[in-house]
Design a protein around this motif. Structure first.
Motif, PDB file in Angstrom:
ATOM      1  N   PRO A  50       0.793  -1.239   0.000  1.00 45.71           N
ATOM      2  CA  PRO A  50       0.000   0.000   0.000  1.00 45.71           C
ATOM      3  C   PRO A  50       0.821   1.282   0.000  1.00 45.71           C
ATOM      4  O   PRO A  50       0.636   2.154   0.850  1.00 45.71           O
ATOM      5  N   ALA A  51       1.744   1.412  -0.942  1.00 44.32           N
ATOM      6  CA  ALA A  51       2.529   2.644  -1.050  1.00 44.32           C
ATOM      7  C   ALA A  51       3.126   2.739  -2.447  1.00 44.32           C
ATOM      8  O   ALA A  51       3.302   1.728  -3.138  1.00 44.32           O
ATOM      9  N   SER A  52       3.455   3.948  -2.849  1.00 46.22           N
ATOM     10  CA  SER A  52       4.095   4.193  -4.137  1.00 46.22           C
ATOM     11  C   SER A  52       5.571   3.820  -4.064  1.00 46.22           C
ATOM     12  O   SER A  52       6.244   4.079  -3.057  1.00 46.22           O
ATOM     13  N   THR A  53       6.072   3.190  -5.123  1.00 45.73           N
ATOM     14  CA  THR A  53       7.465   2.734  -5.156  1.00 45.73           C
ATOM     15  C   THR A  53       8.132   3.149  -6.454  1.00 45.73           C
ATOM     16  O   THR A  53       7.483   3.396  -7.462  1.00 45.73           O
ATOM     17  N   ARG A  54       9.466   3.186  -6.425  1.00 48.63           N
ATOM     18  CA  ARG A  54      10.246   3.615  -7.578  1.00 48.63           C
ATOM     19  C   ARG A  54      11.065   2.476  -8.189  1.00 48.63           C
ATOM     20  O   ARG A  54      11.387   2.486  -9.368  1.00 48.63           O
ATOM     21  N   ASP A  55      11.427   1.505  -7.385  1.00 47.86           N
ATOM     22  CA  ASP A  55      12.271   0.401  -7.816  1.00 47.86           C
ATOM     23  C   ASP A  55      11.942  -0.786  -6.935  1.00 47.86           C
ATOM     24  O   ASP A  55      11.399  -0.621  -5.829  1.00 47.86           O
ATOM     25  N   GLY A  56      12.245  -1.995  -7.400  1.00 45.29           N
ATOM     26  CA  GLY A  56      11.940  -3.153  -6.574  1.00 45.29           C
ATOM     27  C   GLY A  56      12.580  -4.429  -7.101  1.00 45.29           C
ATOM     28  O   GLY A  56      12.790  -4.573  -8.307  1.00 45.29           O
ATOM     29  N   TYR A  57      12.875  -5.327  -6.185  1.00 44.66           N
ATOM     30  CA  TYR A  57      13.463  -6.629  -6.512  1.00 44.66           C
ATOM     31  C   TYR A  57      12.807  -7.714  -5.670  1.00 44.66           C
ATOM     32  O   TYR A  57      12.609  -7.538  -4.465  1.00 44.66           O
ATOM     33  N   VAL A  58      12.510  -8.838  -6.302  1.00 44.76           N
ATOM     34  CA  VAL A  58      12.106 -10.037  -5.583  1.00 44.76           C
ATOM     35  C   VAL A  58      13.344 -10.922  -5.469  1.00 44.76           C
ATOM     36  O   VAL A  58      13.945 -11.305  -6.488  1.00 44.76           O
ATOM     37  N   LEU A  59      13.725 -11.256  -4.238  1.00 46.15           N
ATOM     38  CA  LEU A  59      14.929 -12.040  -3.999  1.00 46.15           C
ATOM     39  C   LEU A  59      14.632 -13.533  -4.090  1.00 46.15           C
ATOM     40  O   LEU A  59      13.480 -13.960  -4.111  1.00 46.15           O
ATOM     41  N   ARG A  60      15.678 -14.336  -4.141  1.00 46.23           N
ATOM     42  CA  ARG A  60      15.530 -15.784  -4.307  1.00 46.23           C
ATOM     43  C   ARG A  60      14.752 -16.420  -3.162  1.00 46.23           C
ATOM     44  O   ARG A  60      14.065 -17.426  -3.359  1.00 46.23           O
ATOM     45  N   ASP A  61      14.848 -15.835  -1.968  1.00 49.62           N
ATOM     46  CA  ASP A  61      14.148 -16.421  -0.822  1.00 49.62           C
ATOM     47  C   ASP A  61      12.705 -15.942  -0.707  1.00 49.62           C
ATOM     48  O   ASP A  61      12.013 -16.280   0.250  1.00 49.62           O
ATOM     49  N   GLY A  62      12.259 -15.146  -1.693  1.00 51.91           N
ATOM     50  CA  GLY A  62      10.891 -14.652  -1.680  1.00 51.91           C
ATOM     51  C   GLY A  62      10.717 -13.297  -1.032  1.00 51.91           C
ATOM     52  O   GLY A  62       9.625 -12.717  -1.081  1.00 51.91           O
ATOM     53  N   SER A  63      11.774 -12.780  -0.403  1.00 45.88           N
ATOM     54  CA  SER A  63      11.710 -11.430   0.155  1.00 45.88           C
ATOM     55  C   SER A  63      11.642 -10.409  -0.973  1.00 45.88           C
ATOM     56  O   SER A  63      12.090 -10.668  -2.095  1.00 45.88           O
TER      57      SER A  63
END
Length: 312
Positions: A50-63
């Motif tokens: 529930p927030a605006s984001t500029r960049d993002g990554y899904v890591l191998r462990d699901g984080s």
């Protein structure tokens, strides 16, 4: 509206989307922008934030590591990590005007860029301690237009697109400018075409793919800095390049592009699409909404997780 109500409203918004996905190719992906979510291959949101984001990554462990836009909660932006059990950890609180990108490294660190009076690139370790820092050599007058998706390369150097400088800067570990890739449209000496670099992706044998926003073009530089491939709307079925911000090079060499402004004038314009090096479109995502995608990460293709480094 409380946070629970906001989240419910966002899920309802995404559930109403009717994505168009190619019959032969399907993808799931993380979308960052005014709305932040993971979309599965069937066009259903499986996770939202529930927030605006500029960049993002899904890591191998699901984080999931997210670069948050500046807000009342985080005046200078921030970087957070959401664990698979939904526990959220603040990794970095912005100290200036904006945090524009945060890239997880192979060593477990984070490479972060801050915009402000003293634009800088920093690398922090898992404990949040700065292990590397240097100033960015971009203009300082317009903070928002200083830099975007900075990335650490395999050799330990860095690429940072500087929008109003019309160039992707290549920095050494000490902050020395090693090289620049000029994203100006050839012949446009007065910069009348705002071909601002947003995402710069080092791939293949020293090539660098650059998404140029208001110029509505994507260019690929070879290892000598020569443009060897260009994609414009003349190459596509329609005006699909509408402020192309995010990009990703897939393991098969295909390129996926996010058009941040898609939907404002035409809700049925693709928000994401995949093209081959021959400029054939093999997949597109349309949701009929006016909210665009700032950046993204493709997670699976035809149900299988993407392998290798994330080139975005």
């Amino acid at each position: 509206m409380n946070s629970t109500a906001r989240l419910a409203a966002l899920i309802a918004f995404l559930s109403c989307a009717t994505p168009t996905i190619g019959e032969e190719t399907t993808h799931s992906f993380l979308a960052c922008g005014q709305k932040t979510y993971i979309m599965d291959a069937d066009g259903k949101a499986t996770w939202t934030y529930p927030a605006s984001t500029r960049d993002g990554y899904v890591l191998r462990d699901g984080s999931i590591v997210l670069t948050l836009s500046k807000s009342k909660r985080h005046r200078g932006g921030a970087v957070v990590k959401i664990a698979p059990d939904k526990t959220e950890t603040l990794l970095w609180e912005g100290t200036q005007t904006e945090v524009n990108s945060a890239q997880p490294t192979a060593e477990g660190n984070l490479v972060i860029t801050e915009a402000g009076d003293q634009p800088r690139l920093i690398e922090i370790d898992p404990e949040g301690e700065i292990v590397l820092e240097f100033p960015l050599a971009c203009q300082k007058k317009n903070h928002h237009m200083q830099t975007r998706m900075a990335r650490k390369l395999a050799d330990g150097t860095f690429l940072a697109p500087h929008l109003l400088d019309f160039a992707v800067f290549h920095y050494g570990r000490d902050g020395e400018v090693l090289n620049k890739l000029d994203t100006t449209v050839p012949g446009d000496t007065e910069h009348k075409v705002h071909s601002w670099p947003f995402t710069a992706i080092r791939h293949g044998d020293g090539h660098t793919l650059v998404c140029c926003t208001h110029g509505n073009r994507v260019v690929d530089f070879d290892s000598n800095g020569k443009i060897v491939w260009t994609l414009t709307n003349d190459d596509l079925p329609g005006n699909w390049l509408q402020d192309p911000c995010g990009g990703q090079v897939l393991p098969n060499g295909n390129i996926v592009i996010a058009s941040y402004a898609a939907g404002r004038a035409d809700p049925n314009a693709p928000k994401l699409f995949e093209v081959t090096r021959d400029k054939n479109v093999v997949w597109k995502y349309v949701d009929g909404q006016k909210v665009g995608i700032h950046h993204f990460q493709l997670l699976t293709t035809n149900g299988k997780p993407l392998q290798g480094p994330v080139l975005k």
